[in-house]
Design an enzyme around this catalytic site. Structure first.
Site, PDB file in Angstrom:
ATOM      1  N   SER A 269       0.836  -1.191   0.000  1.00  0.00           N
ATOM      2  CA  SER A 269       0.000   0.000   0.000  1.00  0.00           C
ATOM      3  C   SER A 269       0.885   1.261   0.000  1.00  0.00           C
ATOM      4  CB  SER A 269      -0.939  -0.064   1.210  1.00  0.00           C
ATOM      5  OG  SER A 269      -2.008   0.806   1.084  1.00  0.00           O
TER       6      SER A 269
ATOM      7  N   ASP B 142      -8.908  -4.111  -6.314  1.00  0.00           N
ATOM      8  CA  ASP B 142      -8.388  -3.561  -5.063  1.00  0.00           C
ATOM      9  C   ASP B 142      -9.155  -2.278  -4.743  1.00  0.00           C
ATOM     10  OD1 ASP B 142      -6.822  -2.136  -3.109  1.00  0.00           O
ATOM     11  OD2 ASP B 142      -5.070  -3.296  -3.704  1.00  0.00           O
TER      12      ASP B 142
ATOM     13  N   HIS C 241      -7.326  -5.892  -0.939  1.00  0.00           N
ATOM     14  CA  HIS C 241      -6.192  -4.972  -0.979  1.00  0.00           C
ATOM     15  C   HIS C 241      -4.892  -5.758  -0.893  1.00  0.00           C
ATOM     16  CE1 HIS C 241      -3.961  -1.375  -0.679  1.00  0.00           C
ATOM     17  NE2 HIS C 241      -3.859  -1.302   0.636  1.00  0.00           N
TER      18      HIS C 241
END
Length: 522
Positions: free
Chosen positions: A238, A464, A492
């Site tokens: 991320s 995602d 994710h």
């Protein structure tokens, strides 16, 4: 009414919600916790590394780069090691004030290849917590080959954390309405946004100007040297992909094997990023509702995807008007919002969302409140596990203080609601989040290309919610040595999410240096 500040930033790049849910439930795809060896592994070497490893980028940093970490068994788990690393507050003044970064190492279980530094995203999620959960987060090939090393980036966790609000104020912040509906609510919202930034500055002091991603990337190179590694091996998820890409730009010659999972398009302006994220969460929510329809003959949300989305939107409208009882607390609109989006980070947790939503539709808010608390790292006693909700604001607004005036938000809502009928207005109001931030970084902006770096794996997932697939495509293209790997799936990030093709691709690269073809799909 207390309003939510910088809500979009909190949603956008945090893997911490996924990690919190996984740890709370004792879940995760990793296979390292059940077959750990009985004896403590042999730690990595402590002999002084060659001079080439500790060569500083400038002579003034020679002392900083000469550090060796004094690893000691952690108090909470004596099979893991804890330590600290000293770094300058301001790299332009390397002999000035310093801070200590918290470190945690899980020693390799087998034939050690080296150290792998990890970051779970946020920005603001503690890397030490991520590393401590290595047995859940990573599979056996990585656990066997690498010392997994996590660090709390400057301003986060136990690394001189930024401080903005008291626990009670943070409760109100999380609970607050993210979409003011009339002039009085807009005035309250404006006061809250401006007050949050002022509180961060007052309670944190000079460090607030030095928690940028660029400075955290400089810290990672000091950590690389202290670990005795000629080149950095790194897995960032991320926001951790932005951190890793920044490192590749600043230190391309030090790039070893980098995996950037759930990639961020570092070229985007704040408004485009928010619009993409709004669409991403809508896509994930639609997939969740479709799964409900496919999994049962009588989905509690309705008979079609559109009916299901309307049920969720209507529920949020109702909670905005009348909070639900949740034990000795009330589930307000902000809590409901966080409680819904948190399980969207991982398909494995959709059943939790169904349980919590069905209960909430019956007037009981406790289950959805628990999901909101997990997202925010709030403990049952009312304290917070870490400062991630404050650090994400401080770091994001230091990296990019762009915001729009409050009066301009209504002109943006139609476009955002087209991208996300359910969440669009929330993301539109989030564009004002950094208006309360007056602190500015001393670092000059950089264009991220990583020219001269070794091949870097860039991973994306087609559905995602937080980091859309097109961001991974863009980052792989922007990086001079980017290699794109695509996972077709929900949730994710890609690694250790049940896709064997992805997992073996990542592990073959990190352990054996096997670089996949650019554009590999799994």
């Amino acid at each position: 009414m207390k309003k939510v500040v910088a809500l979009v930033a909190v949603l956008a790049l945090a893997l911490s919600a996924f990690l919190a849910l996984g740890l709370s439930l004792g879940r995760g795809g990793g296979d390292g916790s059940s077959d750990a060896p009985a004896a403590r592994p042999t730690p990595s070497p402590t002999t002084p590394p060659p001079a080439s490893v500790t060569q500083p980028p400038s002579p003034a940093l020679a002392e900083i780069y000469s550090q060796r970490i004094d690893w000691q068994p952690c108090e909470s788990n004596d099979e893991q090691d804890c330590g600290t690393l000293t770094v300058p507050v301001d790299y332009a003044d390397p002999t000035g004030d310093t801070i200590d970064l918290a470190l945690l190492r899980v020693p390799a279980r087998g034939a050690r290849v080296g150290s792998m530094v990890v970051n779970p995203g946020g920005p603001g999620a503690p890397g030490t917590t991520y590393a401590a959960a290595a047995g859940l987060v990573f599979r056996a090939p990585l656990l066997d080959a690498y010392d997994v090393v996590g660090f709390d980036p400057r301003g986060t966790g136990r690394s001189t954390p930024v401080d903005c609000l008291s626990d009670e104020e943070l409760d109100a912040y999380v609970a607050g309405d993210p979409t003011p509906d009339d002039a009085a609510e807009v005035a309250d919202y404006r006061a809250s946004v401006l007050g949050f930034g002022a509180a961060c500055a007052a309670n944190t002091g000079p460090l607030l100007a030095h928690v940028s991603t660029i400075e955290a990337a400089r810290d990672m190179d000091v950590l690389r040297a202290a670990l005795g590694e000629e080149k950095l091996t790194y897995l960032g998820a991320s926001y951790g992909t932005k951190l890793g890409a920044t490192y590749a730009e600043l230190f391309p010659e030090r790039v070893g094997r980098l995996v950037l999972d759930g990639a961020v398009d570092v070229s985007l302006d704040a408004e485009t990023m928010a619009l993409d994220q709004a669409a991403g969460f809508e896509t994930a929510l639609r997939a969740y509702v479709q799964n409900c329809l496919d999994s049962t003959d009588n989905c509690f949300l309705g008979d079609t995807v559109d009916e299901g989305l309307a049920t969720i939107s209507g529920f949020l409208d109702d909670v905005e008007e009348q909070p639900l009882p949740a034990g000795d607390r009330e589930l307000a609109i902000g809590n409901a919002f966080y409680g819904i989006v948190a399980p969207l980070y991982n398909r494995d947790y959709w059943f939790l969302l169904s349980t919590a939503l069905s209960s909430a539709l019956e007037g009981k808010g406790s289950a959805l409140m628990e999901l909101s608390d997990l997202y925010a790292s709030r403990k049952a006693d009312g304290t917070y596990e870490n400062n991630s909700m404050e650090a994400i604001y401080a770091i994001n607004c230091l990296d990019d203080p762009t915001s729009i005036p409050f009066a301009r938000v209504p002109s943006k809502i139609a476009e955002f609601e087209e991208a996300s009928p359910t969440f669009g207005d929330v993301f539109a109001w989030g564009l004002t989040g950094c208006r309360g931030s007056t602190t500015r970084t001393t670092e000059d902006p950089i264009e991220i290309r990583g020219e001269g770096a070794a091949p870097i794996l860039v991973l994306g997932t087609t559905r995602d919610p937080a980091t859309p697939m097109k961001w991974a495509v863009a980052l792989a293209d922007q990086l001079d040595s980017g290699v794109l790997v695509e996972r077709d799936g929900d949730g994710h990030t890609a690694y250790n999410s049940g896709n064997e093709c992805i997992d073996t691709t990542v592990e073959d690269y990190l352990v054996d240096g096997v670089v996949p073809d650019d554009g590999t799909t799994c």
